[in-house]
Design a protein around this motif. Structure first.
Motif, PDB file in Angstrom:
ATOM      1  N   UNK A  19       0.840  -1.209   0.000  1.00 11.90           N
ATOM      2  CA  UNK A  19       0.000   0.000   0.000  1.00 11.90           C
ATOM      3  C   UNK A  19       0.869   1.250   0.000  1.00 11.90           C
ATOM      4  N   UNK A  20       1.897   1.269   0.866  1.00 10.68           N
ATOM      5  CA  UNK A  20       2.795   2.421   0.903  1.00 10.68           C
ATOM      6  C   UNK A  20       3.465   2.633  -0.448  1.00 10.68           C
ATOM      7  N   UNK A  21       3.891   1.539  -1.073  1.00 10.99           N
ATOM      8  CA  UNK A  21       4.534   1.648  -2.382  1.00 10.99           C
ATOM      9  C   UNK A  21       3.587   2.214  -3.422  1.00 10.99           C
ATOM     10  N   UNK A  22       2.352   1.724  -3.417  1.00 11.68           N
ATOM     11  CA  UNK A  22       1.369   2.209  -4.384  1.00 11.68           C
ATOM     12  C   UNK A  22       1.064   3.690  -4.172  1.00 11.68           C
ATOM     13  N   UNK A  23       0.942   4.097  -2.903  1.00  9.60           N
ATOM     14  CA  UNK A  23       0.679   5.508  -2.609  1.00  9.60           C
ATOM     15  C   UNK A  23       1.847   6.377  -3.065  1.00  9.60           C
ATOM     16  N   UNK A  24       3.054   5.914  -2.770  1.00 10.92           N
ATOM     17  CA  UNK A  24       4.229   6.686  -3.184  1.00 10.92           C
ATOM     18  C   UNK A  24       4.293   6.824  -4.698  1.00 10.92           C
ATOM     19  N   UNK A  25       4.059   5.730  -5.428  1.00 12.87           N
ATOM     20  CA  UNK A  25       4.109   5.785  -6.881  1.00 12.87           C
ATOM     21  C   UNK A  25       3.032   6.711  -7.434  1.00 12.87           C
ATOM     22  N   UNK A  26       1.864   6.680  -6.817  1.00  5.41           N
ATOM     23  CA  UNK A  26       0.792   7.567  -7.266  1.00  5.41           C
ATOM     24  C   UNK A  26       1.166   9.032  -7.047  1.00  5.41           C
ATOM     25  N   UNK A  27       1.723   9.336  -5.861  1.00  5.31           N
ATOM     26  CA  UNK A  27       2.144  10.710  -5.579  1.00  5.31           C
ATOM     27  C   UNK A  27       3.273  11.142  -6.503  1.00  5.31           C
ATOM     28  N   UNK A  28       4.200  10.221  -6.753  1.00  3.01           N
ATOM     29  CA  UNK A  28       5.309  10.532  -7.658  1.00  3.01           C
ATOM     30  C   UNK A  28       4.800  10.819  -9.065  1.00  3.01           C
ATOM     31  N   UNK A  29       3.865   9.989  -9.545  1.00  2.00           N
ATOM     32  CA  UNK A  29       3.301  10.205 -10.874  1.00  2.00           C
ATOM     33  C   UNK A  29       2.544  11.527 -10.938  1.00  2.00           C
ATOM     34  N   UNK A  30       1.827  11.863  -9.860  1.00  2.00           N
ATOM     35  CA  UNK A  30       1.100  13.133  -9.816  1.00  2.00           C
ATOM     36  C   UNK A  30       2.067  14.317  -9.858  1.00  2.00           C
ATOM     37  N   UNK A  31       3.165  14.236  -9.089  1.00  2.00           N
ATOM     38  CA  UNK A  31       4.158  15.311  -9.089  1.00  2.00           C
ATOM     39  C   UNK A  31       4.810  15.439 -10.464  1.00  2.00           C
ATOM     40  N   UNK A  32       5.120  14.305 -11.094  1.00  2.00           N
ATOM     41  CA  UNK A  32       5.736  14.340 -12.421  1.00  2.00           C
ATOM     42  C   UNK A  32       4.780  14.964 -13.434  1.00  2.00           C
ATOM     43  N   UNK A  33       3.506  14.600 -13.352  1.00  2.00           N
ATOM     44  CA  UNK A  33       2.510  15.185 -14.263  1.00  2.00           C
ATOM     45  C   UNK A  33       2.401  16.684 -14.056  1.00  2.00           C
ATOM     46  N   UNK A  34       2.426  17.123 -12.801  1.00  2.00           N
ATOM     47  CA  UNK A  34       2.322  18.554 -12.504  1.00  2.00           C
ATOM     48  C   UNK A  34       3.516  19.319 -13.059  1.00  2.00           C
ATOM     49  N   UNK A  35       4.719  18.758 -12.875  1.00  2.00           N
ATOM     50  CA  UNK A  35       5.926  19.415 -13.382  1.00  2.00           C
ATOM     51  C   UNK A  35       5.911  19.478 -14.904  1.00  2.00           C
ATOM     52  N   UNK A  36       5.549  18.365 -15.538  1.00  2.00           N
ATOM     53  CA  UNK A  36       5.531  18.334 -17.000  1.00  2.00           C
ATOM     54  C   UNK A  36       4.474  19.272 -17.564  1.00  2.00           C
ATOM     55  N   UNK A  37       3.346  19.392 -16.873  1.00  2.00           N
ATOM     56  CA  UNK A  37       2.300  20.305 -17.353  1.00  2.00           C
ATOM     57  C   UNK A  37       2.781  21.754 -17.283  1.00  2.00           C
ATOM     58  N   UNK A  38       3.497  22.091 -16.212  1.00  2.00           N
ATOM     59  CA  UNK A  38       4.042  23.446 -16.113  1.00  2.00           C
ATOM     60  C   UNK A  38       5.073  23.685 -17.219  1.00  2.00           C
ATOM     61  N   UNK A  39       5.919  22.709 -17.462  1.00  2.00           N
ATOM     62  CA  UNK A  39       6.907  22.841 -18.528  1.00  2.00           C
ATOM     63  C   UNK A  39       6.228  22.991 -19.886  1.00  2.00           C
ATOM     64  N   UNK A  40       5.128  22.247 -20.092  1.00  2.00           N
ATOM     65  CA  UNK A  40       4.403  22.361 -21.361  1.00  2.00           C
ATOM     66  C   UNK A  40       3.793  23.748 -21.523  1.00  2.00           C
ATOM     67  N   UNK A  41       3.254  24.286 -20.435  1.00  2.00           N
ATOM     68  CA  UNK A  41       2.674  25.637 -20.490  1.00  2.00           C
ATOM     69  C   UNK A  41       3.736  26.681 -20.823  1.00  2.00           C
ATOM     70  N   UNK A  42       4.958  26.449 -20.368  1.00  2.00           N
ATOM     71  CA  UNK A  42       6.059  27.381 -20.634  1.00  2.00           C
ATOM     72  C   UNK A  42       6.793  27.044 -21.938  1.00  2.00           C
ATOM     73  N   UNK A  43       6.230  26.105 -22.715  1.00  2.00           N
ATOM     74  CA  UNK A  43       6.794  25.701 -24.014  1.00  2.00           C
ATOM     75  C   UNK A  43       8.182  25.066 -23.879  1.00  2.00           C
ATOM     76  N   UNK A  44       8.444  24.463 -22.722  1.00  2.00           N
ATOM     77  CA  UNK A  44       9.726  23.802 -22.522  1.00  2.00           C
ATOM     78  C   UNK A  44       9.757  22.387 -23.081  1.00  2.00           C
ATOM     79  N   UNK A  45       8.589  21.866 -23.481  1.00  2.00           N
ATOM     80  CA  UNK A  45       8.540  20.529 -24.074  1.00  2.00           C
ATOM     81  C   UNK A  45       8.390  20.586 -25.590  1.00  2.00           C
ATOM     82  N   UNK A  46       8.454  21.784 -26.145  1.00  2.00           N
ATOM     83  CA  UNK A  46       8.358  21.911 -27.595  1.00  2.00           C
ATOM     84  C   UNK A  46       9.523  21.204 -28.265  1.00  2.00           C
ATOM     85  N   UNK A  47       9.261  20.689 -29.446  1.00  2.00           N
ATOM     86  CA  UNK A  47      10.275  19.884 -30.141  1.00  2.00           C
ATOM     87  C   UNK A  47      11.537  20.669 -30.435  1.00  2.00           C
ATOM     88  N   UNK A  48      11.381  21.980 -30.735  1.00  2.00           N
ATOM     89  CA  UNK A  48      12.563  22.751 -31.099  1.00  2.00           C
ATOM     90  C   UNK A  48      13.544  22.917 -29.944  1.00  2.00           C
TER      91      UNK A  48
END
Length: 293
Positions: A19-48
C-alpha cells in the motif's frame, strides 16, 4: 522469523508495504505530471528545444563533448592526487607517535571543516598572488583541482582511518605474534583487508569529486560540462533541456564509476577470500608449537 538486520515482515506488514509503495508511486506520478504540465505551459517541451541534441551534432562536438572531457580531466587529476594523499594522512592519524598523529589530525580536521568551494577560491587567489606564471587559461582548472584535493584527501583520510579501525583486533595481534613491525602490519595486513571495507565509501567520495567539478564550471570559469549550459542556452534558447541532458550525462558517468567499483570490490573479495587469514594462523600455530617444544 528475523534476519541479521530486521524482522522479516509478515502478511499484514507485506500488505502495508504494498500500500505504501502504491501511494508513493501515485504521488510521484502526480508530481511528475504537474511538473511536465508546467513545462508544457512554458513551451519547454516543444520539439525545437530538444531536437537539436539529435539533429545538430555541433552541440556535442563544440560544447558537450569538450565540456565532458574537461570534467573528466579535472576529476581524474583530483582523484589521482587525493587518493594516495588521503591514504597517507589516514595512516598518519593512526601513528603511535604523537608528533605525527597530532599535526596530521589537525590538518585533516582543518580542511574537512572548510567548504570545498572556499578552498577553490583560495586556490585561485593563491595562484594569482604567488604563481603569476600560470596562464589565466589554466588557472581555473588548477584552482578546482587544489580545492578538490585539499578537501577530499582529508575526507579520504578519515575513511582510511575508520576502515583500518573497523578490522578485528586479532589481525594486529596475529601480526605482532609473528614479529611484524607497526609499518609492516599496516602495509601487509591491515590496509589490504581494509580496502574492501573502505571501497563503498571511497567510491562515494570519488563520485563527490566528479560532481564537485561543476563548482568550477559555474563559478570559476572552467570549461566543464556544466559551463557548456551557458553557451548552448545562448545559441539554442533551451536552458531546461540542456540542463536535463547534462544531468543525464552526470548520471551516466557516476553510474559507470559505481559499476566499475562494484565489479572491483567483487574481484577483491574473491581474491582475498580465506588466503591471508589461513597463512597467518598457520604461521602463528607453527611458532606456538616451536615455543612449546
Amino acid at each position: 522469523m528475523s534476519s541479521v538486520l530486521y524482522d522479516v515482515p509478515g502478511p499484514k506488514a507485506k500488505a502495508r508495504n504494498w500500500i505504501y509503495t502504491a501511494v508513493f508511486l501515485a504521488l510521484f506520478a502526480l508530481a511528475a505530471w504537474w511538473i511536465l504540465s508546467i513545462m508544457a505551459d512554458k513551451h519547454q517541451l516543444d520539439a525545437d528545444k530538444w531536437t537539436p541534441f539529435v539533429t545538430d551534432d555541433r552541440i556535442w562536438t563544440t560544447y558537450l563533448i569538450p565540456g565532458l572531457l574537461e570534467t573528466l580531466k579535472a576529476g581524474a587529476i583530483a582523484m589521482v592526487i587525493a587518493l594516495p594523499l588521503g591514504a597517507l594522512l589516514g595512516i598518519g592519524r593512526l601513528s603511535d607517535h604523537a608528533w605525527v598523529r597530532i599535526p596530521v589530525g589537525t590538518v585533516v580536521e582543518f580542511f574537512r571543516a572548510i567548504p570545498v568551494l572556499m578552498l577553490m577560491i583560495f586556490g585561485s587567489a593563491f595562484i594569482v598572488k604567488f604563481v603569476p606564471a600560470v596562464s589565466s587559461d589554466f588557472r581555473p582548472l588548477y584552482a578546482v583541482v587544489i580545492g578538490l584535493v585539499l578537501y577530499n584527501s582529508a575526507v579520504i583520510a578519515e575513511i582510511v582511518r575508520a576502515g583500518v579501525m573497523s578490522l578485528p583486533r586479532g589481525q594486529t595481534d596475529a601480526a605482532k605474534a609473528i614479529g611484524m613491525r607497526k609499518g609492516q602490519t599496516m602495509v601487509h595486513v591491515l590496509i589490504p583487508q581494509a580496502v574492501t571495507v573502505m571501497l563503498p565509501a571511497l567510491v562515494s567520495q570519488l563520485v563527490v569529486i566528479l560532481k564537485d567539478t561543476a563548482l568550477g564550471g559555474s563559478l570559476l570559469g572552467v570549461g566543464d560540462l556544466l559551463a557548456a549550459n551557458r553557451q548552448i542556452s545562448a545559441n539554442y534558447s533551451n536552458t531546461i533541456a540542456t540542463l536535463v541532458v547534462i544531468a543525464l550525462l552526470y548520471i551516466a558517468l557516476n553510474f559507470a564509476l559505481t559499476t566499475f567499483a562494484s565489479w572491483l570490490e567483487g574481484r577483491l573479495r574473491k581474491s582475498k577470500k580465506g588466503a591471508a587469514p589461513v597463512a597467518a594462523v598457520a604461521k602463528v600455530d607453527d611458532m606456538a608449537t616451536g615455543a612449546a617444544a
